[in-house]
Write an enzyme that holds these catalytic residues in place. Structure first.
Site, PDB file in Angstrom:
ATOM      1  N   TYR A   1      45.297   9.091   7.939  1.00 13.20           N
ATOM      2  CA  TYR A   1      46.442   9.996   7.876  1.00 13.20           C
ATOM      3  C   TYR A   1      46.076  11.418   7.448  1.00 13.20           C
ATOM      4  O   TYR A   1      46.950  12.248   7.222  1.00 13.20           O
ATOM      5  CB  TYR A   1      47.522   9.426   6.948  1.00 13.20           C
ATOM      6  CG  TYR A   1      48.471   8.496   7.669  1.00 13.20           C
ATOM      7  CD1 TYR A   1      49.496   9.000   8.456  1.00 13.20           C
ATOM      8  CD2 TYR A   1      48.335   7.117   7.578  1.00 13.20           C
ATOM      9  CE1 TYR A   1      50.373   8.163   9.122  1.00 13.20           C
ATOM     10  CE2 TYR A   1      49.204   6.265   8.249  1.00 13.20           C
ATOM     11  CZ  TYR A   1      50.216   6.795   9.016  1.00 13.20           C
ATOM     12  OH  TYR A   1      51.073   5.953   9.696  1.00 13.20           O
TER      13      TYR A   1
ATOM     14  N   GLU B   1      43.091   0.979   8.794  1.00 12.46           N
ATOM     15  CA  GLU B   1      44.350   1.655   9.061  1.00 12.46           C
ATOM     16  C   GLU B   1      44.090   3.021   9.686  1.00 12.46           C
ATOM     17  O   GLU B   1      42.997   3.582   9.568  1.00 12.46           O
ATOM     18  CB  GLU B   1      45.148   1.801   7.752  1.00 12.46           C
ATOM     19  CG  GLU B   1      46.484   2.519   7.862  1.00 12.46           C
ATOM     20  CD  GLU B   1      47.436   1.880   8.867  1.00 12.46           C
ATOM     21  OE1 GLU B   1      47.187   2.060  10.091  1.00 12.46           O
ATOM     22  OE2 GLU B   1      48.414   1.239   8.461  1.00 12.46           O
TER      23      GLU B   1
ATOM     24  N   HIS C   1      45.752  -3.980   9.546  1.00  8.87           N
ATOM     25  CA  HIS C   1      46.763  -3.025   9.094  1.00  8.87           C
ATOM     26  C   HIS C   1      47.815  -2.775  10.171  1.00  8.87           C
ATOM     27  O   HIS C   1      47.626  -3.146  11.336  1.00  8.87           O
ATOM     28  CB  HIS C   1      46.076  -1.708   8.717  1.00  8.87           C
ATOM     29  CG  HIS C   1      44.985  -1.891   7.724  1.00  8.87           C
ATOM     30  ND1 HIS C   1      45.173  -1.739   6.361  1.00  8.87           N
ATOM     31  CD2 HIS C   1      43.687  -2.253   7.883  1.00  8.87           C
ATOM     32  CE1 HIS C   1      44.028  -1.990   5.742  1.00  8.87           C
ATOM     33  NE2 HIS C   1      43.121  -2.305   6.643  1.00  8.87           N
ATOM     34  N   GLY C   2      48.892  -2.135   9.758  1.00  7.71           N
ATOM     35  CA  GLY C   2      50.007  -1.903  10.665  1.00  7.71           C
ATOM     36  C   GLY C   2      49.604  -1.247  11.967  1.00  7.71           C
ATOM     37  O   GLY C   2      49.940  -1.722  13.058  1.00  7.71           O
TER      38      GLY C   2
ATOM     39  N   ARG D   1      42.637  -4.243   0.678  1.00  4.35           N
ATOM     40  CA  ARG D   1      43.942  -4.900   0.824  1.00  4.35           C
ATOM     41  C   ARG D   1      43.933  -5.912   1.971  1.00  4.35           C
ATOM     42  O   ARG D   1      44.576  -6.956   1.880  1.00  4.35           O
ATOM     43  CB  ARG D   1      45.060  -3.870   1.000  1.00  4.35           C
ATOM     44  CG  ARG D   1      44.907  -2.883   2.137  1.00  4.35           C
ATOM     45  CD  ARG D   1      45.960  -1.781   1.982  1.00  4.35           C
ATOM     46  NE  ARG D   1      45.994  -0.810   3.067  1.00  4.35           N
ATOM     47  CZ  ARG D   1      45.259   0.290   3.116  1.00  4.35           C
ATOM     48  NH1 ARG D   1      44.382   0.539   2.154  1.00  4.35           N
ATOM     49  NH2 ARG D   1      45.391   1.147   4.111  1.00  4.35           N
TER      50      ARG D   1
ATOM     51  N   TRP E   1      50.112   1.400  -3.006  1.00  4.97           N
ATOM     52  CA  TRP E   1      50.670   2.646  -2.473  1.00  4.97           C
ATOM     53  C   TRP E   1      51.836   2.396  -1.535  1.00  4.97           C
ATOM     54  O   TRP E   1      52.681   3.279  -1.365  1.00  4.97           O
ATOM     55  CB  TRP E   1      49.569   3.473  -1.806  1.00  4.97           C
ATOM     56  CG  TRP E   1      48.779   4.267  -2.812  1.00  4.97           C
ATOM     57  CD1 TRP E   1      48.748   4.081  -4.169  1.00  4.97           C
ATOM     58  CD2 TRP E   1      47.909   5.370  -2.539  1.00  4.97           C
ATOM     59  NE1 TRP E   1      47.909   4.993  -4.756  1.00  4.97           N
ATOM     60  CE2 TRP E   1      47.374   5.800  -3.779  1.00  4.97           C
ATOM     61  CE3 TRP E   1      47.506   6.022  -1.384  1.00  4.97           C
ATOM     62  CZ2 TRP E   1      46.489   6.860  -3.885  1.00  4.97           C
ATOM     63  CZ3 TRP E   1      46.623   7.075  -1.476  1.00  4.97           C
ATOM     64  CH2 TRP E   1      46.119   7.497  -2.714  1.00  4.97           C
ATOM     65  N   ASN E   2      51.924   1.214  -0.915  1.00  2.00           N
ATOM     66  CA  ASN E   2      53.154   0.842  -0.214  1.00  2.00           C
ATOM     67  C   ASN E   2      54.304   0.840  -1.208  1.00  2.00           C
ATOM     68  O   ASN E   2      55.394   1.354  -0.924  1.00  2.00           O
ATOM     69  CB  ASN E   2      53.044  -0.550   0.414  1.00  2.00           C
ATOM     70  CG  ASN E   2      52.082  -0.617   1.583  1.00  2.00           C
ATOM     71  OD1 ASN E   2      51.411  -1.622   1.772  1.00  2.00           O
ATOM     72  ND2 ASN E   2      51.990   0.447   2.380  1.00  2.00           N
TER      73      ASN E   2
ATOM     74  N   ARG F   1      49.088  -8.659   9.146  1.00  2.00           N
ATOM     75  CA  ARG F   1      49.071  -7.388   8.430  1.00  2.00           C
ATOM     76  C   ARG F   1      48.976  -7.706   6.942  1.00  2.00           C
ATOM     77  O   ARG F   1      49.612  -8.640   6.441  1.00  2.00           O
ATOM     78  CB  ARG F   1      50.329  -6.582   8.705  1.00  2.00           C
ATOM     79  CG  ARG F   1      50.304  -5.215   8.031  1.00  2.00           C
ATOM     80  CD  ARG F   1      51.628  -4.488   8.155  1.00  2.00           C
ATOM     81  NE  ARG F   1      51.580  -3.239   7.395  1.00  2.00           N
ATOM     82  CZ  ARG F   1      52.643  -2.488   7.121  1.00  2.00           C
ATOM     83  NH1 ARG F   1      53.841  -2.869   7.559  1.00  2.00           N
ATOM     84  NH2 ARG F   1      52.512  -1.384   6.422  1.00  2.00           N
ATOM     85  N   HIS F   2      48.169  -6.927   6.218  1.00  2.00           N
ATOM     86  CA  HIS F   2      47.962  -7.171   4.783  1.00  2.00           C
ATOM     87  C   HIS F   2      49.280  -7.173   4.017  1.00  2.00           C
ATOM     88  O   HIS F   2      50.290  -6.610   4.467  1.00  2.00           O
ATOM     89  CB  HIS F   2      47.034  -6.096   4.194  1.00  2.00           C
ATOM     90  CG  HIS F   2      47.618  -4.709   4.267  1.00  2.00           C
ATOM     91  ND1 HIS F   2      48.541  -4.236   3.350  1.00  2.00           N
ATOM     92  CD2 HIS F   2      47.421  -3.705   5.147  1.00  2.00           C
ATOM     93  CE1 HIS F   2      48.877  -3.007   3.648  1.00  2.00           C
ATOM     94  NE2 HIS F   2      48.218  -2.648   4.748  1.00  2.00           N
TER      95      HIS F   2
END
Length: 333
Positions: A194, A191, A261-262, A137, A93-94, A87-88
């Site tokens: 959203y 990712e 990504h997650g 990322r 933004w995290n 995962r990156h």
């Protein structure tokens, strides 16, 4: 298996059957090139989001893929291949606690350090080809990690935006090919989208819509946020790409790193470890922590996370990894 599954709780080795779909070959300027044609819609089926269509292609040189099933040839099966999932590192933004999704945000300084540390953990593991999402990322993480690898090969991004881009980025020197590792970018590894939550502060969003509603959007398997993707929808594209493009590489004996990504990685791990929809929503993946699988005789065996280049036991899991590390040791003597 308990409902709450964490990244560290899954370290024990497991074996699972990997299903590989054969890919189609297209001839282009005399060279075989792998292509898949399809369309993408980043939202729910009824969300009305804009869809984009086109083709994604994986370079054959210097990483040969098996021919398709209609040719009468059986794909070469290696005795053992390594699969690394990362995962990156932390993104800007995290750091700000914002919903990021498909917004293209780079790493923070901490994220850069996490990517470098991830590279140190896998510096003795063979890598022949790298897959990343189309987001910066993930690509930064892959590049920074590979700079730590002891083999010192150079990551080369494969450009397939058009036929011209593919032709113009060709490498004609065989020696250069041997000294490089192809990097293949794919939106399917992006990712989870959203939707209307992207760019919003997570705490403020919970205050606005209610903590339970936001938790349902984030953690349920089937329910998407407004105009976005559910984890189930993300899994459909990520796992399909993994089966179609990445598994054939492993079957051909190539060692693969995937920086993504997650949620796209959770989807792939769900497939590899046969997790249920309830188990996967509790799976947490830390930023910048690599996970190692061994692909052997059509099965994936989880080996956990390498703790560092000095930890000999990590590389002694298999004879192949032990031999590769010895080869690297001999190179610097």
């Amino acid at each position: 298996m308990a409902a709450a599954v964490s990244h560290h709780a899954l370290v024990s080795a497991q074996s699972h059957q990997g299903n590989a779909k054969n890919s189609r070959l297209q001839k282009s300027t005399g060279n075989a090139r792998l292509v898949s044609v399809g369309s993408w819609c980043s939202g729910s089926r009824n969300s009305g989001l804009v869809c984009a269509s086109g083709f994604q292609s994986s370079v054959v040189e210097p990483t040969q893929l098996p021919s398709n099933g209609n040719s009468g040839h059986t794909p070469k099966k290696s005795s053992e291949s390594a699969l690394i999932l990362i995962r990156h590192g932390e993104s800007l933004w995290n750091e700000k606690n914002l919903f990021t999704g498909c917004v293209d945000v780079p790493l923070t300084r901490k994220g850069v350090e996490e990517a470098i540390e991830a590279g140190k953990r896998i510096c003795n593991i063979p890598i022949n080809v790298i897959y990343t999402s189309s987001l910066i990322r993930a690509q930064m993480t892959a590049m920074l990690a590979m700079m730590q690898h002891r083999h010192k090969k150079i990551p080369i991004v494969i450009h397939n935006e058009s036929e011209q881009a593919h032709r113009w980025s060709q490498i004609y020197s065989e020696e250069t090919k041997r000294q490089s590792i192809p990097v293949i970018t794919a939106w399917q590894l992006n990712e989870r989208m959203y939707g209307e939550l992207q760019g919003l502060n997570k705490q403020e969003t919970a205050d606005r819509f209610g903590k339970e509603q936001v938790h349902e959007w984030r953690r349920s398997y089937e329910i998407p946020p407004p105009n976005g993707e559910s984890l189930e929808m993300c899994a459909e594209r990520a796992v399909a790409y993994f089966k179609d493009q990445i598994v054939p590489q492993l079957m051909a004996g190539k060692h693969v790193m995937v920086a993504a990504h997650g949620n796209s990685l959770r989807s792939i791990i769900m497939h590899l470890d046969k997790l249920t929809s309830q188990e996967v929503i509790s799976l947490e993946l830390s930023t910048g922590i690599p996970m190692l699988y061994i692909f052997k005789e059509g099965k994936f065996i989880r080996r956990g996370s390498p703790v560092g280049p000095s930890e000999a036991s990590v590389y002694a899991y298999t004879r192949t990894l032990a031999k590769y590390r010895q080869k690297l040791d001999n190179m610097v003597q």
